[in-house]
Write a protein that holds these residues in place. Structure first.
Motif, PDB file in Angstrom:
ATOM      1  N   MET A 107       0.823  -1.205   0.000  1.00 34.59           N
ATOM      2  CA  MET A 107       0.000   0.000   0.000  1.00 34.59           C
ATOM      3  C   MET A 107       0.865   1.268   0.000  1.00 34.59           C
ATOM      4  O   MET A 107       0.376   2.369   0.245  1.00 34.59           O
ATOM      5  CB  MET A 107      -0.912   0.024   1.230  1.00 34.59           C
ATOM      6  N   GLY A 108       2.161   1.125  -0.267  1.00 40.66           N
ATOM      7  CA  GLY A 108       3.095   2.234  -0.142  1.00 40.66           C
ATOM      8  C   GLY A 108       2.736   3.457  -0.970  1.00 40.66           C
ATOM      9  O   GLY A 108       2.829   4.596  -0.489  1.00 40.66           O
ATOM     10  N   ALA A 109       2.318   3.246  -2.211  1.00 43.18           N
ATOM     11  CA  ALA A 109       1.986   4.388  -3.078  1.00 43.18           C
ATOM     12  C   ALA A 109       0.760   5.132  -2.571  1.00 43.18           C
ATOM     13  O   ALA A 109       0.683   6.364  -2.673  1.00 43.18           O
ATOM     14  CB  ALA A 109       1.754   3.903  -4.512  1.00 43.18           C
ATOM     15  N   PHE A 110      -0.187   4.389  -2.008  1.00 42.34           N
ATOM     16  CA  PHE A 110      -1.367   5.039  -1.421  1.00 42.34           C
ATOM     17  C   PHE A 110      -0.978   5.895  -0.213  1.00 42.34           C
ATOM     18  O   PHE A 110      -1.500   6.990  -0.022  1.00 42.34           O
ATOM     19  CB  PHE A 110      -2.400   3.992  -0.997  1.00 42.34           C
ATOM     20  N   ILE A 111      -0.045   5.380   0.596  1.00 41.36           N
ATOM     21  CA  ILE A 111       0.412   6.132   1.766  1.00 41.36           C
ATOM     22  C   ILE A 111       1.111   7.413   1.328  1.00 41.36           C
ATOM     23  O   ILE A 111       0.908   8.486   1.908  1.00 41.36           O
ATOM     24  CB  ILE A 111       1.354   5.261   2.620  1.00 41.36           C
ATOM     25  N   THR A 112       1.929   7.319   0.294  1.00 41.23           N
ATOM     26  CA  THR A 112       2.631   8.496  -0.215  1.00 41.23           C
ATOM     27  C   THR A 112       1.651   9.539  -0.734  1.00 41.23           C
ATOM     28  O   THR A 112       1.797  10.740  -0.463  1.00 41.23           O
ATOM     29  CB  THR A 112       3.597   8.085  -1.347  1.00 41.23           C
ATOM     30  N   PHE A 113       0.644   9.088  -1.461  1.00 43.54           N
ATOM     31  CA  PHE A 113      -0.358  10.012  -1.995  1.00 43.54           C
ATOM     32  C   PHE A 113      -1.126  10.663  -0.852  1.00 43.54           C
ATOM     33  O   PHE A 113      -1.364  11.882  -0.866  1.00 43.54           O
ATOM     34  CB  PHE A 113      -1.311   9.256  -2.929  1.00 43.54           C
ATOM     35  N   SER A 114      -1.493   9.880   0.144  1.00 44.92           N
ATOM     36  CA  SER A 114      -2.208  10.426   1.292  1.00 44.92           C
ATOM     37  C   SER A 114      -1.350  11.444   2.026  1.00 44.92           C
ATOM     38  O   SER A 114      -1.845  12.488   2.475  1.00 44.92           O
ATOM     39  CB  SER A 114      -2.613   9.298   2.245  1.00 44.92           C
ATOM     40  N   SER A 115      -0.065  11.154   2.155  1.00 40.83           N
ATOM     41  CA  SER A 115       0.842  12.080   2.831  1.00 40.83           C
ATOM     42  C   SER A 115       0.941  13.408   2.084  1.00 40.83           C
ATOM     43  O   SER A 115       0.997  14.479   2.702  1.00 40.83           O
ATOM     44  CB  SER A 115       2.234  11.457   2.964  1.00 40.83           C
ATOM     45  N   ALA A 116       0.954  13.340   0.756  1.00 45.22           N
ATOM     46  CA  ALA A 116       1.002  14.563  -0.038  1.00 45.22           C
ATOM     47  C   ALA A 116      -0.265  15.387   0.159  1.00 45.22           C
ATOM     48  O   ALA A 116      -0.210  16.629   0.263  1.00 45.22           O
ATOM     49  CB  ALA A 116       1.193  14.220  -1.515  1.00 45.22           C
ATOM     50  N   LEU A 117      -1.406  14.711   0.226  1.00 38.58           N
ATOM     51  CA  LEU A 117      -2.672  15.422   0.457  1.00 38.58           C
ATOM     52  C   LEU A 117      -2.714  16.003   1.863  1.00 38.58           C
ATOM     53  O   LEU A 117      -3.201  17.127   2.063  1.00 38.58           O
ATOM     54  CB  LEU A 117      -3.851  14.468   0.240  1.00 38.58           C
ATOM     55  N   LYS A 118      -2.206  15.263   2.843  1.00 33.72           N
ATOM     56  CA  LYS A 118      -2.183  15.769   4.222  1.00 33.72           C
ATOM     57  C   LYS A 118      -1.277  16.986   4.324  1.00 33.72           C
ATOM     58  O   LYS A 118      -1.626  17.975   4.987  1.00 33.72           O
ATOM     59  CB  LYS A 118      -1.701  14.680   5.186  1.00 33.72           C
ATOM     60  N   ARG A 119      -0.114  16.933   3.714  1.00 38.25           N
ATOM     61  CA  ARG A 119       0.819  18.067   3.735  1.00 38.25           C
ATOM     62  C   ARG A 119       0.145  19.306   3.153  1.00 38.25           C
ATOM     63  O   ARG A 119       0.225  20.402   3.700  1.00 38.25           O
ATOM     64  CB  ARG A 119       2.071  17.702   2.951  1.00 38.25           C
ATOM     65  N   LEU A 120      -0.532  19.117   2.014  1.00 36.84           N
ATOM     66  CA  LEU A 120      -1.258  20.232   1.400  1.00 36.84           C
ATOM     67  C   LEU A 120      -2.343  20.750   2.330  1.00 36.84           C
ATOM     68  O   LEU A 120      -2.514  21.970   2.490  1.00 36.84           O
ATOM     69  CB  LEU A 120      -1.868  19.770   0.070  1.00 36.84           C
ATOM     70  N   ALA A 121      -3.078  19.845   2.961  1.00 34.07           N
ATOM     71  CA  ALA A 121      -4.160  20.243   3.868  1.00 34.07           C
ATOM     72  C   ALA A 121      -3.629  21.067   5.036  1.00 34.07           C
ATOM     73  O   ALA A 121      -4.252  22.057   5.449  1.00 34.07           O
ATOM     74  CB  ALA A 121      -4.889  19.003   4.381  1.00 34.07           C
ATOM     75  N   ILE A 122      -2.491  20.669   5.582  1.00 32.62           N
ATOM     76  CA  ILE A 122      -1.899  21.406   6.700  1.00 32.62           C
ATOM     77  C   ILE A 122      -1.561  22.829   6.276  1.00 32.62           C
ATOM     78  O   ILE A 122      -1.829  23.801   6.999  1.00 32.62           O
ATOM     79  CB  ILE A 122      -0.643  20.673   7.216  1.00 32.62           C
ATOM     80  N   LYS A 123      -0.993  22.972   5.100  1.00 37.86           N
ATOM     81  CA  LYS A 123      -0.628  24.306   4.622  1.00 37.86           C
ATOM     82  C   LYS A 123      -1.865  25.166   4.355  1.00 37.86           C
ATOM     83  O   LYS A 123      -1.871  26.367   4.643  1.00 37.86           O
ATOM     84  CB  LYS A 123       0.221  24.192   3.358  1.00 37.86           C
ATOM     85  N   LEU A 179     -12.349  16.656  -2.185  1.00 31.79           N
ATOM     86  CA  LEU A 179     -12.627  17.626  -1.135  1.00 31.79           C
ATOM     87  C   LEU A 179     -11.642  18.792  -1.181  1.00 31.79           C
ATOM     88  O   LEU A 179     -12.034  19.966  -1.093  1.00 31.79           O
ATOM     89  CB  LEU A 179     -12.560  16.932   0.221  1.00 31.79           C
ATOM     90  N   LEU A 180     -10.370  18.481  -1.344  1.00 34.12           N
ATOM     91  CA  LEU A 180      -9.358  19.532  -1.419  1.00 34.12           C
ATOM     92  C   LEU A 180      -9.519  20.381  -2.679  1.00 34.12           C
ATOM     93  O   LEU A 180      -9.415  21.609  -2.630  1.00 34.12           O
ATOM     94  CB  LEU A 180      -7.959  18.916  -1.379  1.00 34.12           C
ATOM     95  N   GLU A 181      -9.764  19.725  -3.788  1.00 36.22           N
ATOM     96  CA  GLU A 181      -9.918  20.477  -5.045  1.00 36.22           C
ATOM     97  C   GLU A 181     -11.071  21.470  -4.965  1.00 36.22           C
ATOM     98  O   GLU A 181     -10.934  22.648  -5.305  1.00 36.22           O
ATOM     99  CB  GLU A 181     -10.128  19.497  -6.202  1.00 36.22           C
ATOM    100  N   LYS A 182     -12.214  21.014  -4.478  1.00 33.49           N
ATOM    101  CA  LYS A 182     -13.386  21.880  -4.410  1.00 33.49           C
ATOM    102  C   LYS A 182     -13.206  22.991  -3.370  1.00 33.49           C
ATOM    103  O   LYS A 182     -13.600  24.143  -3.598  1.00 33.49           O
ATOM    104  CB  LYS A 182     -14.639  21.056  -4.093  1.00 33.49           C
TER     105      LYS A 182
END
Length: 474
Positions: A282-298, A386-389
């Motif tokens: 599931m590594g690629a999914f974790i990486t994608f989720s981490s990128a979305l979380k990083r964006l969400a924090i910012k 959710l992030l896009e909208k």
């Protein structure tokens, strides 16, 4: 005497399908079949069906079309069946029949219900194109033909990965647009001097333009990080079938299917080096989720800063004015709340929280498969949307309409003790500390006290405290 009118009417509007567990009546007009119907009955959890995510349906259709073409080249499908399957997939890719994907995104079975929903819909669309009725699977079968050389365990993750890459594109576009809007405000506010703050205390002067340029710069690397995650998602286990050994698929099928999928999808998909490892990874999914979380924090930090800078408007910082979007209170006349940044922050919190859900689901896989993958897929597709909208909302309904309160910014600079920092190299730290303390006690301005003590001439003081001097870039 028993009334059989309703029974007769029901039979007229249903067809009987069979599976391992027995028979069920399926609506005559349904493109899905018995296994999809069972799944819909079993999993009424979120109220969010596959049809809520068109990218996932398109990705499933692309995988099925690629598989059919590879099977045809191996002599496992007739030209008629190939045409029926690929034409059906084209319809789905173009957005048709999506309402027939009725299974809940969260489901047991590691995605089997999603795969069978696709198999049955494609088979029935294909049957109609071949001139047969829905459910006449002897002519085109969901498992024997549409799912040939495949397993849910390679189809579902492959389609899910493609769907996330597709969902990332509008998200990246939204980020770039928001960044541009912030940069435009940075240029617009470049001549407005204000106080910078650290730990919510006065620090040193800066321009409002510098503040907004920093907001824009902070988002600059996010699209690249999402793009890197998407490249990882493009590594697929298609052709590995059940656990990565390729059972029931002919030799050479995997690379052929991947090649066809690259052509159909337009994405740089590649075959994983170790299909057994890839089936559980599931590594690629974790990486994608981490990128979305990083964006969400910012985005949450940005939204909170906007709320602080616009607070008051008369008893807070009040250095910027957010566009008024709606009345803010049912009891306080004239109150307008920062509803757009508040909504953005809530969306960000949702993404941050579900990143932990994704982490736990990724860890919960056992041996050669992760049965929790549907939960990961549900949350990642939802988070990207959710992030896009919410980013588009923040950009269009807040950032683009922000104005500066120049007088308030100037007032804060004039009243601040923080400008004493600029004097340290010229009058020494001890003198500067004494001046700052006296200013706090007396309410006098820093420049006024420096003049009284004749520590600097008027000309020297004016030069040191000029905006160009205090906010010059390195």
């Amino acid at each position: 005497m028993k009334n059989t009118d309703n029974l007769t009417d029901n039979k007229a509007h249903t067809r009987i399908e069979k599976d391992l567990l027995g028979e069920q009546a399926v609506p005559t007009t349904a493109l899905y079949g018995i296994q999809t119907q069972r799944a819909a009955q079993n999993f009424d959890i979120t109220g969010v069906s596959i049809s809520h995510f068109p990218d996932l349906i398109k990705a499933l259709a692309m995988v099925k079309a690629a598989a059919a073409k590879a099977n045809y080249q191996h002599g496992l499908l007739s030209e008629e069946k190939l045409s029926a399957i690929t034409d059906a997939c084209t319809d789905l890719i173009q957005g048709e029949h999506h309402e027939q994907f009725i299974v809940d995104l969260i489901q047991g079975g590691a995605g089997t219900s999603t795969n069978m929903n696709a198999n049955e819909v494609i088979a029935n669309i294909g049957l109609k194109k071949m001139g047969f009725e829905y459910g006449q699977y002897s002519h085109l079968h969901p498992n024997n033909d549409v799912n040939r050389s495949q397993s849910t365990n390679d189809v579902y993750p492959s389609a899910a990965r493609l769907a996330m890459v597709f969902a990332a594109k509008p998200l990246q576009e939204a980020i770039i647009k928001l960044q541009n809007s912030l940069a435009i405000k940075g240029k617009e506010f470049s001549g407005i001097l204000k106080m910078g703050r650290t730990q919510l205390q006065d620090a040193v002067p800066m321009t409002l333009g510098q503040e907004f340029n920093a907001f824009a710069s902070d988002l600059g690397s996010e699209t690249a990080r999402i793009e890197d995650a998407c490249l990882q998602l493009c590594e697929l286990n298609l052709g590995g079938t059940a656990i990565g050994t390729g059972i029931n698929a002919p030799k050479g099928y995997a690379r052929l299917a991947i090649s066809e999928l690259a052509t159909i999808s337009g994405l740089p998909v590649t075959l994983s080096e170790d299909l057994i490892a890839a089936s559980a990874d599931m590594g690629a999914f974790i990486t994608f989720s981490s990128a979305l979380k990083r964006l969400a924090i910012k985005l949450s930090k940005l939204s909170n800063d906007l709320r602080l800078l616009s607070s008051g408007p008369r008893t807070g910082l009040g250095e910027i004015n957010l566009p008024a979007m709606q009345p803010g209170s049912s009891i306080m006349p004239g109150k307008v709340n920062p509803v757009i940044p508040e909504a953005m922050t809530q969306a960000a919190f949702q993404v941050m929280g579900t990143d932990m859900t994704i982490t736990m689901a990724a860890e919960a896989g056992q041996l050669q498969l992760n049965a929790m993958e549907p939960l990961i897929v549900y949350n990642l597709l939802n988070n990207a949307r959710l992030l896009e909208k919410s980013i588009r909302m923040l950009d269009e309904r807040c950032i683009q309409g922000i104005t500066a309160n120049k007088a308030r910014c100037a007032q804060h600079v004039e009243n601040s003790i923080g400008i004493v920092t600029a004097l340290v190299p010229h009058i020494g730290y001890e003198n500067a500390s004494r001046i700052a303390g006296n200013a706090l006690l007396s309410g006098s301005g820093v420049a006024e006290l420096v003049k009284q003590e004749k520590l600097l001439s008027d000309e020297e003081l004016a030069a040191i405290l000029s905006p160009d001097t205090m906010v010059s870039s390195i």
